[in-house]
Design an enzyme around this catalytic site. Sequence first.
Site, PDB file in Angstrom:
ATOM      1  CB  CYS A 130      -0.906  -0.023   1.222  1.00  0.00           C
ATOM      2  SG  CYS A 130      -1.789   1.514   1.468  1.00  0.00           S
ATOM      3  CB  CYS A 133      -0.350   2.411   4.144  1.00  0.00           C
ATOM      4  SG  CYS A 133      -1.900   1.804   3.522  1.00  0.00           S
ATOM      5  CG  ASP A 134       3.459   1.073   4.403  1.00  0.00           C
ATOM      6  OD1 ASP A 134       3.051   1.554   5.480  1.00  0.00           O
ATOM      7  OD2 ASP A 134       3.233  -0.100   4.057  1.00  0.00           O
TER       8      ASP A 134
END
Length: 299
Positions: A130, A133-134
């Site tokens: 993701c 997200c990261d």
Amino acid sequence: MYDIVVVGGGPAGLTAAIYGVRANKKVLVLEAVACGGQIINTSKITNYPAAPDITGLEFGQTLQKQAEDLGVEIEFERVDNIVDNGNYKLVKTEDDQYRAKTVILACGTVPRKLSLDNEEKFTGFGISYCATCDGGFYKDKVVAVNGGGNSALHEALYLSSIAKRVFLTHRRDEFRGSADLVNKVKAKANIELVLGANIVALNGERKLESITISRGGETSELSLDGLFVSIGRIPNAKELIKGLTLDKDGYIDAGESCKTNIPGIFVAGDVRKKDVRQLVTATSDGAIAATQALHYVME
Ligand code: NAP
């Protein structure tokens, strides 16, 4: 006893829950991780009607608040198993069990893995599924995205504004994703396409340091700080309930009515067998599944 227990708090599940409480029914949503589902990983939603400028996270949070304000109960528990006892269903989580007249399965999909050695070990240590997200961990670093669908193209574009350099590796020479996204990717100076390439090894000591790529019968090593795997998703339905009909890929086989082969069990969203998996079709499924569940409860 709940009228409807919804498994999954993504757009399909929360929409179903909203339709349920609006019909004055007692509705519980069981969500394993966080409300909003897969869409919270999308940096910007541009194709949902009348919401031209909203992030996936805002969409998920707004939908959760809307559901809660209307009276939907939400518990953060993973559903392990559902038992069909005829006139009621028993929905079992690790710590609890809930009785329901109907169940709507809106449990979505999980990322497909590369299935290579070290993949699990390096997840969170250089491997991610993701970018939204990261991606922030890779400012001015070198990353690769693997995959050729719309998700991989989106991830590469998103990362190109954070990382110094982005390799987009894909096993074929052509992309499955849409032409406009491909054109945007090609126009980015810091995205480099590595096509016809299979990742065959994930290398490093305590974290990912490089990937080995096989291309045209030759292997080569690509040093990088992070790898974002974006090679599609697999449905979450396997072994959830005995006797449920799935298709060959594991998606729940139900038609546009969202009725499964088990009376009182309905399905909504990406986990249903269908051709178009989009936010708008997920919310549409939610409305249909809830309406069918309401008919079932009233009968
Ligand atoms: P997808 O469209 O199924 O693409 C998966 C990609 O991963 C394909 O390019 C596939 O290669 C590759 N792949 C599959 N298994 C692999 C393996 N074992 N090793 C290496 N590569 C592998 O999945 P997605 O991109 O996650 O999208 C899912 C759905 O959501 C699609 O319908 C997509 O259109 C939709 N979506 C839409 C948007 C949007 O903006 N409208 C955004 C994101 C997603 P091959 O092409 O060679 O099979």
